[in-house]
Motif scaffolding. Sequence first.
Motif, mmCIF file in Angstrom:
data_model
loop_
_atom_site.group_PDB
_atom_site.id
_atom_site.type_symbol
_atom_site.label_atom_id
_atom_site.label_comp_id
_atom_site.label_asym_id
_atom_site.label_seq_id
_atom_site.Cartn_x
_atom_site.Cartn_y
_atom_site.Cartn_z
ATOM 1 N N ASP A 244 -75.404 -50.755 20.913
ATOM 2 C CA ASP A 244 -75.820 -50.723 19.506
ATOM 3 C C ASP A 244 -75.030 -51.766 18.718
ATOM 4 N N GLU A 245 -75.668 -52.871 18.447
ATOM 5 C CA GLU A 245 -75.054 -53.993 17.734
ATOM 6 C C GLU A 245 -73.667 -54.337 18.292
ATOM 7 N N GLN B 150 -72.628 -47.897 17.865
ATOM 8 C CA GLN B 150 -72.343 -48.843 16.786
ATOM 9 C C GLN B 150 -70.951 -48.604 16.206
ATOM 10 N N THR C 92 -79.964 -47.124 15.176
ATOM 11 C CA THR C 92 -78.878 -46.272 15.660
ATOM 12 C C THR C 92 -79.378 -44.858 15.966
HETATM 13 MG MG LIG Z 1 -77.280 -48.987 13.161
#
Ligand SMILES: [Mg+2]
Lengths: 313, 253
Positions: A159-160, A83, A43
């Motif tokens: 991000d994810e 994220q 991140t």
């Molecule tokens: Mg992260």
Amino acid sequence: MSCIETKSLSKSYGVINAVDDIDLSVNNGKIFGFLGPNGAGKTTTIKLLTTLIPPTAGTMKILGIDAIRSPLEVRKKIGVVLQQPSYEPTLSVEKSLEKYGMMWNVERKLRQDRVEELLLSFDLAELRNIKNDELSIGQRRRVQVAREFMHDMNLLFLDEPTVGLDPSARRGLLDFIKDKAKDGLTVFFTTHLLNEAEYICNEVAIINKGKIIAVDSPEELKNKFGREKTIKIHLDTIRKDLSDLLIGIKDYELDFNSGTNITIRSNDSEEVLLKILQILTANNIVIEDLSAIPTSLEEIFLSVVNKSNASSN
Amino acid sequence: MHPVIRLVNRNLTISLNKGFMIWQVIFPLIYIFVGGFAYTALIDSVSYGNKTLGYPAYIASGMIGFNIMNSALVSGIIIWNDRRHGMFEQILVGPFTRTHYILSNVYTIGIIGLISATLITAVGYPLFFESVEFNFLTMPLLVFASVVGSILFGSIASIISTRLKSSEGFNVVINTVFLFFAFVSTAFYPAEGSPVPLSIAFYFNPLTYLVDVVRAGIFGNFDTFVAIEMLVLVTLTLTLFSIATKLLAKLEL
Ligand SMILES: [Mg+2]
Ligand SMILES: Nc1ncnc2c1ncn2[C@@H]1O[C@H](COP(=O)(O)OP(=O)(O)O)[C@@H](O)[C@H]1O
């Protein structure tokens, strides 16, 4: 051309080196996977590359632009799904897509077309009039990702993005991203789920404790780190005497179930297999089934991360 | 379209909803009509400058200042919600700078302040109709009050929302602060006739100054004292605004 280029990029928070001296080079039109366990620095790297936070040291060029000197120019050309969730609680799904397009200065007609397209692609049509506040976490995540496709961009950071999605939504999202990459979009994608990276990424970097410990295509990573293969042999009869016959041979396991299973796990699994086959034929033992299981990226990942942890201790 | 205009558009879309209308229109109306006429029994009239105002006229004009203050809350709520719901970061990884974000909030509260001052002036007009003394200063004073007042209270709300972490904290603090501003002021009752400590406290409160400016505009009694009050308001606004801006510019992500 290189889309992302960093030299010695670092970010520390006090004594923690969240990102530690990273050199990255991501080419155009690729889906670049950024893998690492929790707390690895994924991140923080995304926040640096998207100019949300300034680096402690190092340089970076995004789409050919010096991102430290001209962050706004970079941001105009990229899309970012962070994220952390982000949403307008009081707006409906449809309205929030529409307003997001407005914020990006997308012309009204195009905006309306895109809203309809995205509502379909992300399976949100039935939720169009529901307020974001009332959505489930997974639904909100889908809106957040869909929203980012309201505007044009040359490079997308995710991000994810699949956290909180059910398996079918997850697959749908990955396929959608794959399609966009086919049309030329470059994607920087972080995940701690290896099967995801394996499914969509052309290239993968593994990060641990702020340092990049491996970069390659998923296949090459497997070749390099995943020479260990698993081979399973199934015999239709239970041969309790097998362990005596195979004496002197390493890297195998036996279990007796509906018949006998021999599992070979070795860096030289072919050689071991050859030896075992010789013994089996010499003893007239019939093989019912034989299969090789390729090493998953997951196993490589774990072994690479474990090695890096061991060497830094 | 300029990025700041796009952000203002977005801010207005998320702020101008049913809740806002109730807060900004229905609630003051209840105050003016129910409160105003109910208290007439207690407070017959208020001497104001060289004239005597009926209490409804007094409270209706006070409500304009009160409404400007309330509309400024909107900006605090925008910043607070943007932080809590991740939109602050999302905007800052988009085609905007922090300066764009800050300016858009200033314009948003300015606009909302004007809208709500206009609404309440229109609604309250019949009540202070008889005492009204419009002159060439009326409009400038009302616009001054809306703009300076919304930026002043907007800065306070913004400072609170950048400093706080938990959601309960935000609601408690902002309600306490604004409740103090509302009731320890001359918006609802005059300083004359109130207990001395209270009437002194009134003048430690920017809402009092704001309401004085509004009344000076409506009832035509602009004088040196009001001019000094305006100067105080401007100074305070500039100070608080620069603090708010610094805090927002330094807000860690
Ligand atoms: Mg992260
Ligand atoms: N704002 C911050 N302040 C202090 N430490 C931080 C901050 N952000 C991240 N870190 C630390 O940096 C490291 C990397 O975090 P992060 O980039 O979020 O990892 P990942 O996304 O891979 O899970 C962690 O040890 C985390 O605790």
